[in-house]
Design an enzyme around this catalytic site. Structure first.
Site, PDB file in Angstrom:
ATOM      1  N   THR A  98       0.830  -1.194   0.000  1.00  0.00           N
ATOM      2  CA  THR A  98       0.000   0.000   0.000  1.00  0.00           C
ATOM      3  C   THR A  98       0.864   1.242   0.000  1.00  0.00           C
ATOM      4  O   THR A  98       2.079   1.158  -0.054  1.00  0.00           O
ATOM      5  CB  THR A  98      -0.910  -0.002   1.253  1.00  0.00           C
ATOM      6  OG1 THR A  98      -1.971   0.897   1.042  1.00  0.00           O
ATOM      7  CG2 THR A  98      -0.156   0.370   2.504  1.00  0.00           C
ATOM      8  N   LYS A 119      -7.387   2.140   5.462  1.00  0.00           N
ATOM      9  CA  LYS A 119      -6.128   1.810   6.137  1.00  0.00           C
ATOM     10  C   LYS A 119      -5.676   2.902   7.089  1.00  0.00           C
ATOM     11  O   LYS A 119      -4.593   2.825   7.649  1.00  0.00           O
ATOM     12  CB  LYS A 119      -5.045   1.544   5.095  1.00  0.00           C
ATOM     13  CG  LYS A 119      -5.412   0.406   4.167  1.00  0.00           C
ATOM     14  CD  LYS A 119      -4.412   0.281   3.052  1.00  0.00           C
ATOM     15  CE  LYS A 119      -4.924  -0.664   1.983  1.00  0.00           C
ATOM     16  NZ  LYS A 119      -4.013  -0.702   0.835  1.00  0.00           N
ATOM     17  N   GLY A 177      -2.172   4.882  10.522  1.00  0.00           N
ATOM     18  CA  GLY A 177      -2.320   4.186   9.256  1.00  0.00           C
ATOM     19  C   GLY A 177      -1.341   3.032   9.201  1.00  0.00           C
ATOM     20  O   GLY A 177      -0.320   3.042   9.876  1.00  0.00           O
ATOM     21  N   SER A 215       4.795   0.258  -0.155  1.00  0.00           N
ATOM     22  CA  SER A 215       5.536   0.124  -1.410  1.00  0.00           C
ATOM     23  C   SER A 215       5.555   1.409  -2.212  1.00  0.00           C
ATOM     24  O   SER A 215       6.505   1.662  -2.945  1.00  0.00           O
ATOM     25  CB  SER A 215       4.955  -1.020  -2.242  1.00  0.00           C
ATOM     26  OG  SER A 215       3.590  -0.814  -2.473  1.00  0.00           O
ATOM     27  N   THR A 246      -0.496   0.308  -5.393  1.00  0.00           N
ATOM     28  CA  THR A 246      -1.194   1.488  -4.892  1.00  0.00           C
ATOM     29  C   THR A 246      -2.239   1.913  -5.914  1.00  0.00           C
ATOM     30  O   THR A 246      -1.943   1.994  -7.096  1.00  0.00           O
ATOM     31  CB  THR A 246      -0.189   2.648  -4.687  1.00  0.00           C
ATOM     32  OG1 THR A 246       0.825   2.226  -3.764  1.00  0.00           O
ATOM     33  CG2 THR A 246      -0.871   3.891  -4.158  1.00  0.00           C
TER      34      THR A 246
END
Length: 178
Positions: A8, A40, A52, A131, A169
């Site tokens: 994410t 998240k 988060g 990521s 993402t």
């Protein structure tokens, strides 16, 4: 620093007296997108702390629960709660196996917490994990320096930039503000 998680992008910042933390909504399993609109980021401790996660969802929920308990135990003292969570995370045998990173922030402090015992407070009050975190971080730093955008707008634009580069993402964005 840790290798990026293929999970994410989460980014937050304290800027112009305001706080914003956001994430994309993609949940991936291997090379398959399983969900597009996962939340998240969340509010904690009477809406005075934002948190988060990047990493495994079940692991993140366990971390959120433990972090919230630490916030209660230390009466909302974010740095102390973060250090105690990191210490527990590093030493507890069950907890050590959790694969996630947390971004936590209030109106004064922005921190990244890892399972290796790291509690990192960046110099510029911009935190990013996952990521796509490096892409979002670079975009946010440039937007802070060269625009008059609000923290929410910076987080949104940084996440959109990451979603255009990082395959883990997407552009289904959730943002919380203080």
């Amino acid at each position: 620093m840790h290798a990026p998680m293929h999970a994410t992008t989460v980014i937050g910042l304290i800027h112009k007296g305001k706080v914003a933390l956001g994430s994309d909504g993609q949940v991936s399993m291997g090379n398959t997108v399983m969900k597009h609109k996962a939340a998240k980021v969340r509010r904690m401790y009477n809406d005075r702390v934002l948190a988060g996660f990047a990493g495994g969802s079940a692991d993140a929920f366990a971390l959120f629960e433990r972090f919230e308990a630490k916030l209660e135990q230390y009466r909302g003292n974010l740095p102390r709660a973060a250090v105690e969570l990191a210490r527990e995370w590093r030493t507890d045998k069950y907890f050590q196996r959790l694969e996630a990173l947390l971004c936590v922030m209030n109106s004064e402090t922005a921190l990244i917490i890892s399972g290796t015992g790291d509690v990192i407070e960046p110099d510029d009050n911009i935190i990013a994990i996952g990521s796509g975190g490096s892409y979002a971080l670079a975009a946010a730093r440039m937007l802070v320096k060269h625009t008059e955008l609000s923290p929410r707008e910076i987080v949104e634009e940084a996440l959109r930039t990451a979603s255009e580069i990082c395959i883990y993402t997407n552009d289904s964005i959730t943002i919380e503000e203080l």
